[in-house]
Design a protein around this motif. Structure first.
Motif, mmCIF file in Angstrom:
data_model
loop_
_atom_site.group_PDB
_atom_site.id
_atom_site.type_symbol
_atom_site.label_atom_id
_atom_site.label_comp_id
_atom_site.label_asym_id
_atom_site.label_seq_id
_atom_site.Cartn_x
_atom_site.Cartn_y
_atom_site.Cartn_z
ATOM 1 N N GLY A 147 -88.105 22.292 -11.501
ATOM 2 C CA GLY A 147 -87.090 22.462 -12.524
ATOM 3 C C GLY A 147 -85.669 22.336 -12.019
ATOM 4 N N VAL A 148 -84.733 22.458 -12.941
ATOM 5 C CA VAL A 148 -83.316 22.346 -12.589
ATOM 6 C C VAL A 148 -82.897 23.482 -11.666
ATOM 7 C CG1 VAL A 148 -80.965 22.242 -13.503
ATOM 8 C CG2 VAL A 148 -82.829 21.111 -14.742
ATOM 9 N N HIS A 167 -81.406 11.802 -16.520
ATOM 10 C CA HIS A 167 -81.916 11.887 -17.892
ATOM 11 C C HIS A 167 -81.459 13.143 -18.625
ATOM 12 C CE1 HIS A 167 -84.002 8.463 -16.577
ATOM 13 N NE2 HIS A 167 -85.011 9.078 -15.973
ATOM 14 N N ALA A 168 -80.220 13.571 -18.325
ATOM 15 C CA ALA A 168 -79.609 14.715 -19.018
ATOM 16 C C ALA A 168 -80.419 15.989 -18.858
ATOM 17 C CB ALA A 168 -79.384 14.396 -20.499
ATOM 18 N N GLY A 169 -81.158 16.098 -17.769
ATOM 19 C CA GLY A 169 -81.926 17.298 -17.501
ATOM 20 C C GLY A 169 -83.363 17.185 -17.969
ATOM 21 N N VAL A 170 -83.962 18.298 -18.340
ATOM 22 C CA VAL A 170 -85.363 18.339 -18.742
ATOM 23 C C VAL A 170 -85.456 18.178 -20.262
ATOM 24 C CG1 VAL A 170 -87.464 19.727 -18.788
ATOM 25 C CG2 VAL A 170 -85.958 19.808 -16.789
ATOM 26 N N GLY A 177 -79.897 23.497 -18.599
ATOM 27 C CA GLY A 177 -79.772 22.794 -17.338
ATOM 28 C C GLY A 177 -78.326 22.485 -17.000
ATOM 29 N N ILE A 178 -77.532 22.127 -18.002
ATOM 30 C CA ILE A 178 -76.106 21.883 -17.780
ATOM 31 C C ILE A 178 -75.443 23.144 -17.242
ATOM 32 C CG2 ILE A 178 -73.914 21.392 -18.934
ATOM 33 C CD1 ILE A 178 -75.495 19.564 -20.839
ATOM 34 N N ASP A 179 -75.769 24.287 -17.852
ATOM 35 C CA ASP A 179 -75.169 25.539 -17.379
ATOM 36 C C ASP A 179 -75.626 25.895 -15.968
ATOM 37 O OD1 ASP A 179 -73.789 25.831 -19.743
ATOM 38 O OD2 ASP A 179 -75.275 27.162 -20.655
ATOM 39 N N LEU A 180 -76.889 25.578 -15.625
ATOM 40 C CA LEU A 180 -77.373 25.882 -14.281
ATOM 41 C C LEU A 180 -76.640 25.087 -13.212
ATOM 42 C CD1 LEU A 180 -81.252 26.067 -14.810
ATOM 43 C CD2 LEU A 180 -79.740 27.953 -14.172
ATOM 44 N N ILE A 181 -76.345 23.816 -13.477
ATOM 45 C CA ILE A 181 -75.681 23.013 -12.454
ATOM 46 C C ILE A 181 -74.166 23.181 -12.465
ATOM 47 C CG2 ILE A 181 -77.534 21.299 -12.511
ATOM 48 C CD1 ILE A 181 -75.556 19.380 -13.921
ATOM 49 N N GLY A 194 -80.820 11.654 -23.156
ATOM 50 C CA GLY A 194 -80.382 12.905 -23.776
ATOM 51 C C GLY A 194 -79.749 12.676 -25.137
ATOM 52 N N TYR A 195 -79.771 13.695 -25.962
ATOM 53 C CA TYR A 195 -79.097 13.625 -27.259
ATOM 54 C C TYR A 195 -77.585 13.466 -27.068
ATOM 55 C CZ TYR A 195 -83.276 15.434 -29.706
ATOM 56 O OH TYR A 195 -84.519 15.617 -30.233
#
Length: 254
Positions: A147-148, A167-170, A177-181, A194-195
């Motif tokens: 996972g991220v 691919h914009a995360g999972v 995922g954005i917040d994690l990185i 990604g959307y």
């Protein structure tokens, strides 16, 4: 997006399909979409049906990508195609150490080879990438070790290596995922698949300097990804960062 004349576009992630004429077909599609350059990795390590199953259920293959074919195709493309080495972690880094200097970056696919990011073999590959001055592109999936959050742990150990979360995360809506990185400046986001709302969130939360335009050709036609960005109303400066400057910086500014 707002543009002033033609702005260069650098696709941060495309695959070179196997078979005769694959590079020519890619270049034709790039021309039709106004894409100037593309980072390419080998395709066809697993077929899409098997990959889809492994993403959901797990599994592994011990197969090498056609890195030599990618390198030859890029050598003939006049600088428009930039090769990344698709490493097989089952080789414990021997393949990448032998050939990595001939490439411009490293591609990892944990869900293809079935080796989690927490495995020491991925740390060894990241150490080699640091030695070569390469960025590392990889996919994450929603399974322990893949996972991220596991990417974040790996990236913390190599602060001088730029990691690209593909691919914009999972999935297609990985705001988490954005917040994690977000706290790690050495992790950036490539947005194919990604959307548009997720891309907007990435631009707002990470900033345009950490977002890369990519296509995932041939599974996704570049025109689809371009339409997604067109809907977001980026300024010319934001689009220049996302579409060219960030990928160029990943390659050392070339």
């Amino acid at each position: 997006m707002t543009t002033t004349g033609h702005q260069r576009i650098f696709d941060a992630h495309a695959h070179l399909a196997s078979g005769e004429g694959a590079a020519d077909r890619l270049l034709e599609v790039m021309d039709s979409c106004g894409i100037d350059r593309a980072v390419v990795v080998a395709g066809g390590v697993v077929d899409p049906d098997l990959l889809s199953r492994q993403i959901i259920e797990g599994g592994s293959v011990d197969r090498d990508a056609d890195n030599d074919g990618v390198r030859r195709a890029c050598d003939r493309a006049g600088g428009r195609l930039v090769p990344f080495f698709f490493a097989n972690p089952h080789r414990a880094g021997a393949d990448y150490r032998a050939e990595g200097r001939h490439f411009r970056g490293l591609k990892l696919a944990p869900s293809v080879h079935g080796v989690p990011l927490t495995d020491r073999r991925h740390a060894s590959l990241a150490a080699l990438a640091e030695e070569y001055g390469h960025g590392v592109y990889l996919h994450c999936v929603h399974r322990p070790g893949f996972g991220v959050a596991d990417l974040v742990t790996l990236a913390r150990g190599f602060p001088r290596v730029t990691f690209v979360l593909g691919h914009a995360g999972v999935g297609d809506m990985d705001l988490y995922g954005i917040d994690l990185i977000s706290p790690l400046p050495n992790v950036v986001l490539e947005t194919s698949g990604g959307y548009s709302a997720v891309v907007r969130a990435a631009l707002d939360r990470l900033g345009p300097a950490r977002v890369l335009f990519g296509t995932e050709y041939p599974l996704q036609h570049p025109s689809v990804e371009l339409a997604k960005y067109s809907s977001l109303g980026l300024t010319a400066g934001e689009w220049r960062r996302v579409a060219w400057e960030n990928t160029s910086a990943l390659l050392g500014g070339t």
